[in-house]
Design a protein around this motif. Structure first.
Motif, PDB file in Angstrom:
ATOM      1  N   PRO A 281       3.665  42.271-100.769  1.00  0.00           N
ATOM      2  CA  PRO A 281       5.133  42.222-100.883  1.00  0.00           C
ATOM      3  C   PRO A 281       5.595  41.879-102.291  1.00  0.00           C
ATOM      4  N   LYS A 282       6.688  42.527-102.675  1.00  0.00           N
ATOM      5  CA  LYS A 282       7.318  42.253-103.960  1.00  0.00           C
ATOM      6  C   LYS A 282       8.569  41.413-103.730  1.00  0.00           C
ATOM      7  N   PRO A 283       8.922  40.576-104.664  1.00  0.00           N
ATOM      8  CA  PRO A 283      10.122  39.747-104.485  1.00  0.00           C
ATOM      9  C   PRO A 283      11.389  40.588-104.456  1.00  0.00           C
TER      10      PRO A 283
ATOM     11  N   ILE B 111      16.280  40.667 -94.767  1.00  0.00           N
ATOM     12  CA  ILE B 111      15.242  41.698 -94.915  1.00  0.00           C
ATOM     13  C   ILE B 111      13.940  41.183 -94.304  1.00  0.00           C
ATOM     14  N   ALA B 112      13.378  41.933 -93.363  1.00  0.00           N
ATOM     15  CA  ALA B 112      12.051  41.648 -92.827  1.00  0.00           C
ATOM     16  C   ALA B 112      11.066  42.614 -93.488  1.00  0.00           C
ATOM     17  N   ASP B 113       9.967  42.096 -94.031  1.00  0.00           N
ATOM     18  CA  ASP B 113       9.061  42.891 -94.880  1.00  0.00           C
ATOM     19  C   ASP B 113       7.628  42.652 -94.441  1.00  0.00           C
TER      20      ASP B 113
ATOM     21  N   HIS C 125      14.921  37.162 -97.803  1.00  0.00           N
ATOM     22  CA  HIS C 125      13.754  38.043 -97.738  1.00  0.00           C
ATOM     23  C   HIS C 125      12.646  37.313 -96.996  1.00  0.00           C
ATOM     24  N   TYR C 126      12.243  37.853 -95.827  1.00  0.00           N
ATOM     25  CA  TYR C 126      11.233  37.206 -94.997  1.00  0.00           C
ATOM     26  C   TYR C 126       9.962  38.063 -94.963  1.00  0.00           C
ATOM     27  N   ILE C 127       8.836  37.428 -95.274  1.00  0.00           N
ATOM     28  CA  ILE C 127       7.547  38.131 -95.321  1.00  0.00           C
ATOM     29  C   ILE C 127       6.833  37.996 -93.976  1.00  0.00           C
ATOM     30  N   MET C 128       6.321  39.121 -93.481  1.00  0.00           N
ATOM     31  CA  MET C 128       5.611  39.173 -92.213  1.00  0.00           C
ATOM     32  C   MET C 128       4.134  39.493 -92.456  1.00  0.00           C
ATOM     33  N   PRO C 129       3.295  39.305 -91.445  1.00  0.00           N
ATOM     34  CA  PRO C 129       1.906  39.773 -91.559  1.00  0.00           C
ATOM     35  C   PRO C 129       1.876  41.276 -91.825  1.00  0.00           C
TER      36      PRO C 129
ATOM     37  N   ALA D 154      21.172  43.526 -91.438  1.00  0.00           N
ATOM     38  CA  ALA D 154      19.739  43.317 -91.240  1.00  0.00           C
ATOM     39  C   ALA D 154      18.990  44.631 -91.408  1.00  0.00           C
ATOM     40  N   THR D 155      17.806  44.550 -92.003  1.00  0.00           N
ATOM     41  CA  THR D 155      16.972  45.740 -92.172  1.00  0.00           C
ATOM     42  C   THR D 155      15.508  45.352 -92.173  1.00  0.00           C
ATOM     43  N   LYS D 156      14.671  46.329 -91.943  1.00  0.00           N
ATOM     44  CA  LYS D 156      13.217  46.161 -91.981  1.00  0.00           C
ATOM     45  C   LYS D 156      12.670  47.097 -93.048  1.00  0.00           C
ATOM     46  N   THR D 157      11.830  46.581 -93.934  1.00  0.00           N
ATOM     47  CA  THR D 157      11.278  47.422 -94.996  1.00  0.00           C
ATOM     48  C   THR D 157       9.760  47.376 -94.996  1.00  0.00           C
ATOM     49  N   PHE D 158       9.187  48.431 -95.517  1.00  0.00           N
ATOM     50  CA  PHE D 158       7.729  48.532 -95.627  1.00  0.00           C
ATOM     51  C   PHE D 158       7.419  49.448 -96.814  1.00  0.00           C
TER      52      PHE D 158
END
Length: 527
Positions: A315-317, A308-310, A325-329, A280-284
């Motif tokens: 966001p890019k695919p 991946i939490a983004d 790949h999960y998109i967050m606010p 698991a990772t978090k990206t920005f």
């Protein structure tokens, strides 16, 4: 004539239904004498194991089992039994709802069933080693006061009953022997009536037991039951136990059994990392570094799932096999992203990595799994190697000291507690670096405070103090991508600049605010 026949038929149906209701209501419940005896024998056996051999001397004193009480006591084993068949009458299912029973794990003819049961048994034994301690063992204080009573290890399920083991009186000779019991969250009763003993207060919170024969009174005390009446899923009742001039207090824990959360690793052999671990990772914003991380993982673990939490603004695919790949606010934050990523993990273990890490041949996840499988640890950290060659483990010990109404004191020190037996490169600590593998359910139990949006790490381990059993191994190493280019003004891209603005905001006091209010600390000491 037809109308009369119809009325007669309806009358017969109604009469049958009413008869069935009466039969159901008047049918006496089955009292299993064997189960009643087994409940009492089970407690007696536990007491004998606690070196209370005197119980054998009471066997000759007559007693009469009260089946109305023993029927509510826990048995040696639960039975998967539903209601028997019922009368076939109209609306029978509505009038007489039946309890259905379904056996699990009894698929006849399944060639893999025995192997599944073996893996399940091993996983459950491992769970018990982690979740149980010496504080759960029944311990009885021998009568020195002259009261004898259990000091620990007595439990009852909420709104259920249990025998209270180990009660006794060792008084010098007198005309009448008497003891009192008082509870605040339940009531007392007796599972059997011993001849020559007077019991007052059955079914109440206050019970008195008296007899002119000390042996008869002590035999009667072995049949005292406690029933929890006030529901609470996890608490304890303080029981007052006394006789003339002496008073003792002991607790009965009131709690549900901890429900295991077991993961099937599949057939044994070498550790199947893909079945056991999710990364698991978090990206920005940093999709270039994220892609480097993914490529390095795939070099060594091509089928491990990566979550991946983004929370990037645009966001890019991020696609590929075994990638979620999960998109967050936008800008939701660091710990919120951790929560999201961990919430989607379906494996026994989760490996946390930063999005600018690089896997190498030294990033041996098998070693981390081996440590967690063979110890009671909940979380094990590794080491992070910088481009300069320096390798960091960030080991800390954490403790909380009572400080009164103004709050407690939090003490954090660099270091560790001791080396883990069998793993010379691993130690026990309370906090580790931002590269760790953990039991998924334990990480969810502690959670990550979403108010910590930009800068946070040790706060997770402070919240987990007393819950997480933490270790660290310095021979499982992940590389850290170089930050030098991105830190130089002439080497920064627009993405680097945008990332820096969010990653390194103006100094915030949110950590101290949370420590002060949420964790009730008044000061922090660290080195």
């Amino acid at each position: 004539m037809r109308t009369q026949r119809k009325k007669g038929l309806v009358g017969c149906v109604v009469s049958l239904i009413l008869l069935a209701v009466v039969v159901r209501q008047w049918t006496p419940g089955v009292s299993n004498v064997g189960d009643s005896e087994k409940s009492i024998e089970s407690v007696k056996e536990k007491l004998r194991q606690s070196s209370l051999q005197y119980l054998n001397s009471y066997d000759s004193i007559p007693y009469h089992i009260k089946r109305s009480v023993t029927g509510s006591l826990p048995k040696n084993g639960c039975a998967c039994e539903g209601d028997a068949g019922q009368l076939k009458v109209p609306f029978g299912d509505l009038l007489f709802p039946r309890v259905a029973a379904q056996e699990l794990g009894s698929a006849a003819g399944d060639p893999h069933l025995e192997d599944l049961k073996k893996r399940r048994r091993q996983a459950y034994n491992s769970f018990r080693r982690r979740s149980q301690s010496a504080a759960d063992i029944l311990v009885v204080a021998e009568a020195n006061s002259p009261l004898q009573y259990p000091t620990q290890g007595v439990e009852v399920r909420p709104k259920k009953s249990t025998l209270i083991p180990g009660l006794g009186l060792k008084h010098r000779s007198r005309r009448l022997y008497s003891v009192n019991l008082t509870a605040s969250m339940g009531t007392f009763n007796v599972a059997a009536q011993v001849e020559g003993v007077v019991v007052r207060g059955e079914g109440t919170m206050h019970m008195n037991v008296s007899s002119s024969l000390l042996s008869a009174l002590n035999w009667q005390l072995q049949f005292i039951t406690y029933t929890n009446d006030i529901f609470h899923p996890n608490t304890a009742d303080m029981i007052q136990f006394g006789t003339d001039g002496f008073q003792a207090t002991f607790t009965i824990k009131i709690r549900h059994n901890v429900t295991p959360k077991l993961y099937d690793p599949g057939p044994r052999g070498e550790y199947n990392i893909s079945a056991l671990v999710t990364i698991a990772t978090k990206t920005f914003l940093r999709y270039d570094k994220l892609q480097d991380l993914i490529s390095s993982i795939r070099q060594f673990y091509p089928t491990v799932t990566i979550v991946i939490a983004d929370d990037s603004e645009h966001p890019k695919p991020v696609t590929g096999p075994y990638i979620e790949h999960y998109i967050m606010p936008f800008g939701k934050g660091w710990f919120a992203g951790r929560n999201l990523a961990v919430s989607q993990v379906a494996t026994k273990y989760v490996l946390w990595v930063d999005d600018d890490f690089i896997f190498t041949s030294n990033t041996r996840l098998e070693k981390m799994v081996d440590v967690l499988e063979r110890t009671t640890l909940d979380l094990v950290g590794g080491a992070v190697r910088e481009v300069t060659g320096y390798t960091a483990t960030y080991r800390h010990t954490i403790s909380s000291e009572e400080g009164g109404e103004e709050g407690n004191c939090l003490h954090m020190r660099r270091g560790f507690h001791h080396v883990i037996e069998g793993f010379p490169n691993c130690v026990v600590s309370d906090a580790v670096i931002n590269f760790f593998m953990a039991r998924t359910d334990k990480v969810r139990q502690v959670g990550f405070d979403p108010r910590l949006a930009r800068v946070a790490h040790l706060e997770f381990f402070v919240d987990g103090l007393g819950t997480l059993h933490v270790g660290s191994c310095d021979d499982v190493i992940v590389n850290h991508a170089s930050k030098i280019k991105g830190m130089l003004p002439w080497g920064q891209s627009d993405t680097d600049k945008a990332y820096s603005n969010f990653r390194y905001p103006e100094k915030s006091n949110i950590q101290n605010t949370l420590y002060y209010f949420k964790n009730h600390f008044k000061c922090i000491t660290s080195n």
